[in-house]
Design a protein around this motif. Sequence first.
Motif, PDB file in Angstrom:
ATOM      1  N   TYR A 142       2.739 -12.267   4.401  1.00 16.07           N
ATOM      2  CA  TYR A 142       2.397 -13.364   5.173  1.00 16.07           C
ATOM      3  C   TYR A 142       2.944 -14.708   4.531  1.00 16.07           C
ATOM      4  O   TYR A 142       3.143 -14.650   3.299  1.00 16.07           O
ATOM      5  N   SER A 147      -2.335 -19.839   8.538  1.00 18.11           N
ATOM      6  CA  SER A 147      -1.290 -18.891   8.567  1.00 18.11           C
ATOM      7  C   SER A 147      -0.389 -19.196   9.544  1.00 18.11           C
ATOM      8  O   SER A 147      -0.441 -19.356  10.577  1.00 18.11           O
ATOM      9  N   LYS A 168       2.958 -13.658   9.810  1.00 22.17           N
ATOM     10  CA  LYS A 168       3.013 -12.319   9.207  1.00 22.17           C
ATOM     11  C   LYS A 168       3.476 -11.314   9.766  1.00 22.17           C
ATOM     12  O   LYS A 168       3.737 -11.085  11.013  1.00 22.17           O
ATOM     13  N   VAL A 169       3.797 -10.415   8.948  1.00 20.30           N
ATOM     14  CA  VAL A 169       4.314  -8.993   9.292  1.00 20.30           C
ATOM     15  C   VAL A 169       3.392  -8.040   8.571  1.00 20.30           C
ATOM     16  O   VAL A 169       3.388  -7.635   7.330  1.00 20.30           O
ATOM     17  N   LYS A 170       2.513  -7.139   9.347  1.00 17.96           N
ATOM     18  CA  LYS A 170       1.787  -6.199   8.773  1.00 17.96           C
ATOM     19  C   LYS A 170       2.154  -4.971   8.396  1.00 17.96           C
ATOM     20  O   LYS A 170       1.331  -4.539   7.497  1.00 17.96           O
ATOM     21  N   SER A 171       3.184  -4.424   8.780  1.00 12.53           N
ATOM     22  CA  SER A 171       3.399  -3.091   8.395  1.00 12.53           C
ATOM     23  C   SER A 171       5.083  -3.057   8.187  1.00 12.53           C
ATOM     24  O   SER A 171       5.992  -2.533   8.912  1.00 12.53           O
ATOM     25  N   SER A 193      -0.913  -6.475  -5.149  1.00 14.65           N
ATOM     26  CA  SER A 193      -1.110  -7.705  -4.391  1.00 14.65           C
ATOM     27  C   SER A 193      -0.521  -9.062  -5.180  1.00 14.65           C
ATOM     28  O   SER A 193      -0.891  -9.181  -6.126  1.00 14.65           O
ATOM     29  N   ARG A 251      -4.397   0.317  -1.923  1.00 11.86           N
ATOM     30  CA  ARG A 251      -3.708  -0.803  -2.185  1.00 11.86           C
ATOM     31  C   ARG A 251      -3.038  -0.589  -3.678  1.00 11.86           C
ATOM     32  O   ARG A 251      -3.593  -0.252  -4.631  1.00 11.86           O
ATOM     33  N   ASN A 285       2.211  -5.554   3.565  1.00 10.55           N
ATOM     34  CA  ASN A 285       1.742  -6.649   4.678  1.00 10.55           C
ATOM     35  C   ASN A 285       2.426  -7.880   4.010  1.00 10.55           C
ATOM     36  O   ASN A 285       1.681  -8.545   2.830  1.00 10.55           O
ATOM     37  N   SER A 301       4.121   0.723   2.417  1.00 11.24           N
ATOM     38  CA  SER A 301       4.164  -0.252   3.527  1.00 11.24           C
ATOM     39  C   SER A 301       3.451  -1.442   2.850  1.00 11.24           C
ATOM     40  O   SER A 301       2.445  -1.806   2.332  1.00 11.24           O
ATOM     41  N   ARG A 342       7.743  -1.255   6.376  1.00 12.68           N
ATOM     42  CA  ARG A 342       7.602  -0.023   5.499  1.00 12.68           C
ATOM     43  C   ARG A 342       9.016   0.313   4.773  1.00 12.68           C
ATOM     44  O   ARG A 342      10.167  -0.161   5.418  1.00 12.68           O
ATOM     45  N   SER A 362       0.868  -1.257   0.039  1.00 19.65           N
ATOM     46  CA  SER A 362       0.104  -0.050   0.212  1.00 19.65           C
ATOM     47  C   SER A 362       0.870   1.242  -0.034  1.00 19.65           C
ATOM     48  O   SER A 362       1.946   1.291   0.474  1.00 19.65           O
TER      49      SER A 362
END
Length: 425
Positions: free
Chosen positions: A386, A393, A396-399, A348, A345, A384, A382, A401, A337
């Motif tokens: 996974y 799952s 995961k790393v959500k952010s 993907s 977004r 995301n 940023s 940057r 994103s």
Amino acid sequence: MVINIQRPLVSTSEAKEPPVLSVEGVSKKFCRDLKQSLFYGVKDIAADLTGGRRHNHRLRRKEFWALRDINFQLQRGQALGLVGSNGAGKSTLLRILSGLIKPDTGLVRVRGRIAPLIALGAGFNPILSGRENIYANMSILGLSTREIKRRFDDVIDFAEIWEAIDAPVQSYSSGMAARLGFACAVHIDPEILLIDEVLAVGDIKFKMKCHQRLAELREKGTSFILVSHNPYHVLNVCDSSIYLKKGELVLQGDSQDVIRQYEADLRLDGTEKALGWIKLPEKSAAESLGLDILSICFNDKNGNRLDTLQTGEYAELCIQCKAHKPVENVNVGVMISCSSGGGDRVVSITSTADHQTIKLTPGYHEISMKMPYCCLLAGVYSANIYLKEGVFSFDKVKSFRFQVDSEQSTSRSLFYQPRSWEVNS
């Protein structure tokens, strides 16, 4: 606030035509405490009634400046962008320009009719019908009853709500109310349009109709002030822009220069987090779900870490991981994103969609996604990221940057297109 309503000039040939909008030293303060704000309000009203001083030029306890000494002009037919992060004062400025609130200091001079596209449909009376609200809304915007009757059918045709025109607005969907609000605003033939992130109403067909109508108004000489968190919208519509930061006007001028400064400040604000590299503590077998992310970074062709990506250049996204058990088919997901585009977004990617089978044995591994060209434009992003197997799952790393720079002029694009040129004779 001083608002001078005059008839718009018909001719644009005069060399020194006065601006349709002039903002001179405008400041606005608010109070962070509700009780204190109510007390100050009563105190200010009493001062007005008794001829006392309001001390508008200084802050009182728990007050802050939402806007501070803003100056700019808007010429006839000009499209002006207004950019800045959340809390910069953009919406406050539009509310002052539209007359919803008064500035504490400074003047706003307007020549012509303003149509605020700020909160479409917010001023409708829910118990009145769409027909009654059209008359009420357009009369508030400055049209006579005769003028409203003449434009009534055009408004309904544009909003596409003939079947519901005599139903109360409270029975409308939010989209129907927004469409009616937009139709009312653009059919008063305004000299100035204030647009605050409201062009996302309706379906694709209606959005295209909105943009077409705005283009027609621009050709007739209507001026625009456009607020958007998406820099590409501003660049494609506005030749000039102003940049607000914490209530102050940081820069005004050519849109490309203003957007470049805005994005540079975003990158600086996130310097510590936007390094393009992250390392996570290793989990024990008891804590793990079977597969853990240990670090994420970007490398160049020689395996050297990249702190900053370059538009159009090679890069590898490297995910260091540890498997505590055999995994037959790891699905790696990367959702990117854009921070400077309001969090939209951009791309993907999943290894499963690329028909890539990733099989891991117990131990340490590095999963690398090779990009011959980085097609992202300059900005802060940023990701995301996974690791999954089927619907399960692992981690995961959500952010995550990272920053992208560019040596090319790509500001008016939505992405970078790798290309080559040749001439065939």
